[in-house]
Write a protein that holds these residues in place. Sequence first.
Motif, mmCIF file in Angstrom:
data_model
loop_
_atom_site.group_PDB
_atom_site.id
_atom_site.type_symbol
_atom_site.label_atom_id
_atom_site.label_comp_id
_atom_site.label_asym_id
_atom_site.label_seq_id
_atom_site.Cartn_x
_atom_site.Cartn_y
_atom_site.Cartn_z
ATOM 1 N N LEU A 4 0.821 -1.204 0.000
ATOM 2 C CA LEU A 4 0.000 0.000 0.000
ATOM 3 C C LEU A 4 0.857 1.258 0.000
ATOM 4 C CD1 LEU A 4 -2.760 -1.066 2.573
ATOM 5 C CD2 LEU A 4 -2.646 -1.462 0.110
ATOM 6 N N PRO A 64 1.789 2.905 -4.940
ATOM 7 C CA PRO A 64 1.505 4.264 -5.416
ATOM 8 C C PRO A 64 2.728 4.964 -6.020
ATOM 9 C CG PRO A 64 0.400 3.882 -3.338
ATOM 10 C CD PRO A 64 1.300 2.702 -3.558
ATOM 11 N N TYR A 75 -4.167 3.293 -0.072
ATOM 12 C CA TYR A 75 -3.576 3.493 -1.393
ATOM 13 C C TYR A 75 -3.667 4.966 -1.804
ATOM 14 C CZ TYR A 75 -2.855 -1.297 -3.259
ATOM 15 O OH TYR A 75 -2.391 -2.548 -3.526
ATOM 16 N N CYS A 93 -7.631 2.343 -7.018
ATOM 17 C CA CYS A 93 -7.091 2.054 -5.696
ATOM 18 C C CYS A 93 -8.044 1.098 -4.980
ATOM 19 C CB CYS A 93 -6.966 3.328 -4.859
ATOM 20 S SG CYS A 93 -5.872 4.590 -5.523
ATOM 21 N N SER A 146 -3.562 -1.842 -8.968
ATOM 22 C CA SER A 146 -2.652 -2.360 -7.957
ATOM 23 C C SER A 146 -2.406 -3.856 -8.170
ATOM 24 C CB SER A 146 -3.287 -2.148 -6.581
ATOM 25 O OG SER A 146 -4.512 -2.871 -6.526
#
Length: 370
Positions: A132, A136, A164, A210, A235
């Motif tokens: 997490l 990003p 996220y 996210c 992700s």
Amino acid sequence: MSYESTAEPIKIGYLMDFRLPEGFPRTYFEDLTQPFDLVFGQATEQGLLDRPVEIVYREVEGLPKGSVKAVIDAYGELCDEGCLAIFGPHITDNCVPTSEAIEERFKVPCISVTGSDDALGEWFFAFPQGSLTDEPIFWTDLLAKGGHAEVGVLKEQSLVGETYLKNFRDACRRKGIRIVAEATIAQTAQDVSAAVRALYEAKAPAIVHCGFGFGIVFINPALQELNWDPPRFTSTAFQNAWINPVMWNAFLGWTGIDQYDEGNPVGQAFLDDYQRAYGRRTEWCVSVVNRDVAMTLVRALGDAHPLSPRGVKEALERVKMMPAASGAPGTRVSFGNWTRRAWMGAGYLVARRLDADGVNSHLVDRFGEE
């Protein structure tokens, strides 16, 4: 065989905090479990362990569809059965509250693939099948490499989605990327038309999703209704694409974060062994990830004195620089007294995109390579 030559097997728990749907392909469960069977069997044959390993399974419905209580109760049952370590839970929304119970009540080491740093603790170790905090940053790398200075965000309404997004905002500020719109979606498959339209009307040149992944199911249809096909990034939710055709179709056209890299020689050597043992080659992340977990447990169990939960916990801390099967070439596994995240190096995550054949994916980028 004499009394002196026999010993009870070592028990390791395997806690799945989601239930596989009825009629689910048996091969998916085998992809999860056979790497453990293979690695533990080889370790016994090679004398790395002086007794066999028994895997005790539990499958419960945790969040987002079930409850945290079901997960905590299952963890306690595995502890009561004498498991010296437990693989799972894995979904962040279950891991964070279960970690508290593990630290306060159970004190049996947990190994998870959660990407949350908040779950880590004395008894909680992670092979983050995503992160997490890291992902990003990798999204902004991909956006910048693609020439995108602006982006729109679809955030699932969950702890995963919120975390996220917070870290993505920070990464965008550092990279000079402007978030032109943010829209919240459910963490299960719901109507997302309004959220997608909000990004479309904000003229977002690219999309980042996210979340855990189930919220993505209806995004592609909503994009088709708008006749809009922007570059889109997600992700390690991407790894859910192999669950069923619904999820595969949901991720078509997306660039996602993954851990299978066909260029990793350790991973390919393991898949060679796997193919010889089971007659098929599982070229996706779960097999190589679970191999790394199993090999780490072999090292810890062989070094645990005594064979107790605390002995295994302390032995896990002594696993250092073990070559990993997952991630880019050169990825290693190391723990320590205060190190609870296993894989070392930026390349433990890679970017992949699905192929239209419904079976394969291809490497897009390795993080850390400029």
